[in-house]
Design a protein around this motif. Structure first.
Motif, PDB file in Angstrom:
ATOM      1  N   GLN A  83      27.246  -2.172  -6.398  1.00  0.00           N
ATOM      2  CA  GLN A  83      26.118  -3.085  -6.389  1.00  0.00           C
ATOM      3  C   GLN A  83      26.618  -4.433  -5.899  1.00  0.00           C
ATOM      4  OE1 GLN A  83      24.671  -3.159 -10.423  1.00  0.00           O
ATOM      5  NE2 GLN A  83      23.444  -1.310 -10.135  1.00  0.00           N
ATOM      6  N   HIS A  85      25.888  -8.294  -6.740  1.00  0.00           N
ATOM      7  CA  HIS A  85      25.232  -9.172  -7.703  1.00  0.00           C
ATOM      8  C   HIS A  85      25.172 -10.589  -7.160  1.00  0.00           C
ATOM      9  CE1 HIS A  85      26.148  -6.436 -11.412  1.00  0.00           C
ATOM     10  NE2 HIS A  85      25.537  -5.791 -10.430  1.00  0.00           N
ATOM     11  N   ALA A 139      18.856  -6.482  -4.476  1.00  0.00           N
ATOM     12  CA  ALA A 139      18.984  -6.753  -5.911  1.00  0.00           C
ATOM     13  C   ALA A 139      18.670  -5.483  -6.701  1.00  0.00           C
ATOM     14  CB  ALA A 139      18.037  -7.876  -6.312  1.00  0.00           C
ATOM     15  N   ASN A 140      19.439  -5.228  -7.726  1.00  0.00           N
ATOM     16  CA  ASN A 140      19.244  -4.080  -8.625  1.00  0.00           C
ATOM     17  C   ASN A 140      19.312  -2.737  -7.902  1.00  0.00           C
ATOM     18  OD1 ASN A 140      18.772  -5.825 -10.878  1.00  0.00           O
ATOM     19  ND2 ASN A 140      16.737  -6.178 -10.028  1.00  0.00           N
ATOM     20  N   THR A 142      21.851   0.332  -6.183  1.00  0.00           N
ATOM     21  CA  THR A 142      23.185   0.911  -6.144  1.00  0.00           C
ATOM     22  C   THR A 142      23.347   1.679  -4.843  1.00  0.00           C
ATOM     23  OG1 THR A 142      23.215   1.124  -8.553  1.00  0.00           O
ATOM     24  CG2 THR A 142      24.789   2.473  -7.326  1.00  0.00           C
ATOM     25  N   GLY A 184      27.903 -14.420  -4.413  1.00  0.00           N
ATOM     26  CA  GLY A 184      27.642 -13.066  -4.843  1.00  0.00           C
ATOM     27  C   GLY A 184      28.941 -12.314  -5.056  1.00  0.00           C
ATOM     28  N   LYS A 185      28.831 -11.132  -5.645  1.00  0.00           N
ATOM     29  CA  LYS A 185      30.038 -10.328  -5.875  1.00  0.00           C
ATOM     30  C   LYS A 185      29.691  -8.848  -5.824  1.00  0.00           C
ATOM     31  CE  LYS A 185      29.586 -10.795 -10.883  1.00  0.00           C
ATOM     32  NZ  LYS A 185      30.231 -11.283 -12.098  1.00  0.00           N
ATOM     33  N   VAL A 187      30.311  -5.137  -7.302  1.00  0.00           N
ATOM     34  CA  VAL A 187      30.637  -4.570  -8.601  1.00  0.00           C
ATOM     35  C   VAL A 187      30.581  -3.044  -8.500  1.00  0.00           C
ATOM     36  CG1 VAL A 187      29.972  -4.448 -11.036  1.00  0.00           C
ATOM     37  CG2 VAL A 187      29.630  -6.567  -9.758  1.00  0.00           C
TER      38      VAL A 187
END
Length: 191
Positions: A83, A85, A139-140, A142, A184-185, A187
């Motif tokens: 993801q 973020h 956003a949100n 995967t 952002g990152k 994950v």
């Protein structure tokens, strides 16, 4: 000459899609993985207002695309689900300062040196939205590495990351050097 300087002010536009603050979610399967990005900051440098205005065609001014390389190395075979973020600007992009946005996509994905497809899902309970060679991170959402329509595990994941930033024309109404940022990152999450 002073009038010309005022007319063509420049400012620093910095997209710190600060992917250096990468995190690995504390699921047991990902604890032995490291995430590395070849660049942690994208710097658009000083940009000229007159040149930027000439690129505005869709109500936003494109600052250009930048390419990075994402590498994940795990000590044990792991399914790769990621993801991104960052604060959302809208349903498809992330916030870049107060008036802009940026998008992030993955392509040319490989697991253990073999090309894979990428699948996008909004939640674990929803079916795959699409399986393709390129996936835009939202956003949100995967993105999971896939082979033969199934999540694939491996020790090494590599992908090209494309970051594209836009700003609103109102951002050009400045009288001094102005810095714009987006953060952002990446994950790793459980698929």
């Amino acid at each position: 000459m002073h009038h010309l300087t005022d007319q063509y002010k420049t400012w620093l536009v910095l997209l710190a899609a600060n992917i250096l603050s990468l995190a690995v979610v504390s699921h047991a399967y990902a604890e032995n993985c490291t995430i590395h990005l070849n660049k942690t900051t994208i710097d658009y440098g000083q940009l000229n207002r007159a040149n930027l205005l000439s690129t505005a065609q869709t109500g936003k001014i494109a600052l250009g695309k930048r390419l990075l390389t994402l590498n994940i190395h795990c000590q044990e075979s792991t399914p790769f689900a990621l993801q991104f973020h960052a604060p959302a600007a809208d349903q498809n992009t992330f916030r870049f300062s107060n008036t802009g946005n940026f998008s992030v996509s993955l392509s040319q994905a490989q697991v253990d040196g073999k090309a894979v497809m990428l699948a996008s899902t909004k939640t674990a309970a929803t079916p795959l939205n699409s399986i393709a060679a390129i996936a835009t991170l939202e956003a949100n959402q995967t993105v999971t590495a896939m082979a033969n329509s199934l999540p694939i595990s491996g020790k090494n994941f590599t992908a090209q990351v494309e970051v594209e930033a836009h700003i609103a024309p109102s951002t050009l109404r400045v009288r001094e050097v102005t810095s714009l940022e987006g953060l952002g990152k990446f994950v790793m999450v459980q698929p």
